[in-house]
Scaffold this motif. Structure first.
Motif, short mmCIF file in Angstrom:
data_model
loop_
_atom_site.label_atom_id
_atom_site.label_comp_id
_atom_site.label_asym_id
_atom_site.label_seq_id
_atom_site.Cartn_x
_atom_site.Cartn_y
_atom_site.Cartn_z
N VAL A 197 23.53 32.31 5.30
CA VAL A 197 23.11 31.01 5.82
C VAL A 197 22.44 31.17 7.18
O VAL A 197 21.41 30.55 7.46
N ALA A 198 22.99 32.03 8.02
CA ALA A 198 22.39 32.27 9.34
C ALA A 198 21.00 32.87 9.20
O ALA A 198 20.05 32.46 9.89
N GLU A 199 20.85 33.82 8.30
CA GLU A 199 19.54 34.45 8.08
C GLU A 199 18.53 33.42 7.57
O GLU A 199 17.39 33.37 8.03
N ARG A 200 18.94 32.59 6.61
CA ARG A 200 18.04 31.56 6.08
C ARG A 200 17.63 30.60 7.19
O ARG A 200 16.46 30.20 7.28
N CYS A 201 18.58 30.22 8.03
CA CYS A 201 18.31 29.25 9.08
C CYS A 201 17.26 29.76 10.06
O CYS A 201 16.32 29.05 10.42
N VAL A 202 17.41 30.99 10.50
CA VAL A 202 16.46 31.55 11.46
C VAL A 202 15.09 31.73 10.82
O VAL A 202 14.05 31.43 11.44
N ARG A 203 15.04 32.20 9.58
CA ARG A 203 13.75 32.37 8.91
C ARG A 203 13.04 31.03 8.75
O ARG A 203 11.82 30.93 8.92
N LEU A 204 13.80 30.00 8.44
CA LEU A 204 13.22 28.68 8.30
C LEU A 204 12.67 28.19 9.64
O LEU A 204 11.55 27.66 9.72
N ALA A 205 13.46 28.37 10.71
CA ALA A 205 13.03 27.91 12.03
C ALA A 205 11.82 28.68 12.54
O ALA A 205 10.91 28.11 13.16
N GLU A 206 11.79 29.98 12.29
CA GLU A 206 10.72 30.81 12.84
C GLU A 206 9.46 30.84 11.99
O GLU A 206 8.34 30.86 12.50
N ALA A 207 9.63 30.85 10.67
CA ALA A 207 8.48 31.03 9.78
C ALA A 207 8.25 29.88 8.81
O ALA A 207 7.24 29.86 8.12
N GLY A 208 9.18 28.93 8.75
CA GLY A 208 9.04 27.83 7.80
C GLY A 208 9.15 28.27 6.37
O GLY A 208 8.48 27.73 5.49
N GLU A 209 10.04 29.23 6.10
CA GLU A 209 10.18 29.79 4.76
C GLU A 209 11.62 29.76 4.28
O GLU A 209 12.56 29.93 5.07
N ILE A 210 11.77 29.54 2.97
CA ILE A 210 13.06 29.65 2.28
C ILE A 210 12.82 30.46 1.01
O ILE A 210 11.81 30.27 0.33
N VAL A 211 13.74 31.35 0.70
CA VAL A 211 13.62 32.16 -0.51
C VAL A 211 14.39 31.47 -1.64
O VAL A 211 15.59 31.19 -1.52
N ALA A 212 13.67 31.19 -2.74
CA ALA A 212 14.29 30.55 -3.91
C ALA A 212 15.17 31.55 -4.65
O ALA A 212 15.16 32.76 -4.36
N VAL A 213 15.95 31.04 -5.61
CA VAL A 213 16.92 31.88 -6.31
C VAL A 213 16.27 33.00 -7.10
O VAL A 213 16.91 34.03 -7.37
N ASP A 214 14.99 32.86 -7.45
CA ASP A 214 14.30 33.92 -8.20
C ASP A 214 13.49 34.84 -7.30
O ASP A 214 12.76 35.70 -7.79
N GLY A 215 13.60 34.66 -5.97
CA GLY A 215 12.88 35.49 -5.03
C GLY A 215 11.57 34.90 -4.54
O GLY A 215 10.94 35.46 -3.63
N THR A 216 11.15 33.78 -5.11
CA THR A 216 9.92 33.12 -4.66
C THR A 216 10.09 32.66 -3.21
O THR A 216 11.11 32.08 -2.85
N VAL A 217 9.08 32.93 -2.37
CA VAL A 217 9.11 32.49 -0.99
C VAL A 217 8.44 31.12 -0.90
O VAL A 217 7.25 30.97 -1.21
N LEU A 218 9.20 30.13 -0.49
CA LEU A 218 8.71 28.76 -0.39
C LEU A 218 8.35 28.42 1.04
O LEU A 218 9.06 28.81 1.98
#
Length: 256
Positions: A197-218
């Motif tokens: 969750v921490a990793e997702r949060c920082v990636r979202l804040a810094e790059a505007g990205e979330i990784v979907a369950v199949d690995g797709t970068v949104l």
């Protein structure tokens, strides 16, 4: 850094107990988050729970949001209700009024609206119910921000009606490749590892990205991030998210 200048909001659902039953440690969560989605009595919550949450939120400088839902205490608001739009408008307006009373008594105010559970999902795609909720918010306060998923019908209709819209992302929910939330019955529905969750949060804040369950970068444009209060280990998740954001130089602050 996307979140470095204006910061990012960290919201969580609270006051979702009822009577003697408690879902999570509201007081502890309200010491970490910047915005609180307070249940308004229809899917969860009761007058005393709402009052305590409002008082604690005001004391901690946390923004108060109305977490409105279907009239479904037994199902925790996670069951679709085929309610006529006019009745849904009245139900949401009723909930807003109830929370307003407790917020004002605590010296605060209702700062935004975020629908809960099945209502949140339904108004993401159903124009009639989305319009009914927008109408309730507009009647209550035409300047009140509303919170929802990017690309939802709810936010599109709210924006057209002149309500301020705020896009959010979920730290504790799986995403499909098309940017929707994985259904709760799926084994990929929840993230419960604080490090993930921490990793997702920082990636979202810094790059505007979330990784979907199949690995797709949104690509996700969000000013607020959410952890559900009833997710196992919710306090650990929001604490990990806040510490990770602070460590990355991102300010955590409410959007109201």
């Amino acid at each position: 850094m996307r979140g470095g200048g204006e910061g990012i909001d960290l919201n969580c659902d609270v006051a979702e107990g009822f009577g003697a039953w408690r879902i999570t440690d509201d007081d502890a969560l309200l010491g970490v988050v910047s915005s609180a989605n307070i249940a308004c009595g229809f899917h969860a919550g009761d007058p005393g729970t709402m009052r305590r949450a409002c008082e604690t939120a005001v004391r901690n400088g946390v923004a108060i949001g109305a977490h409105v839902g279907y009239r479904d205490l037994a199902g925790f608001g996670r069951r679709y209700v085929d309610v006529p739009p006019a009745e849904l408008t009245d139900d949401v307006l009723y909930q807003l009024g109830a929370l307003h009373a407790f917020a004002a008594a605590a010296g605060g105010w209702v700062g935004y609206v975020k629908p809960h559970g099945a209502l949140y999902g339904t108004i993401g795609r159903d124009d009639a119910q989305a319009g009914a909720v927008v109408e309730a918010v507009h009647q209550f306060d035409a300047t009140l921000p509303v919170l929802g998923l990017p690309g939802s019908r709810w936010l599109a209709i709210a924006d057209k009606a002149g309500l301020p819209v705020v896009r959010e992302a979920f730290l504790d929910r799986g995403y499909t490749p098309d940017g929707r939330l994985v259904p709760r019955r799926s084994p990929d529905a929840l993230l419960s590892d604080p490090a993930a969750v921490a990793e997702r949060c920082v990636r979202l804040a810094e790059a505007g990205e979330i990784v979907a369950v199949d690995g797709t970068v949104l690509t996700v444009d969000a000013r607020s991030v959410c952890v559900h209060g009833d997710t196992p280990g919710a306090l650990e998740l929001v604490t990990a998210a806040r510490e990770a954001l602070t460590g990355a130089g991102v300010t955590v602050r409410s959007f109201v």
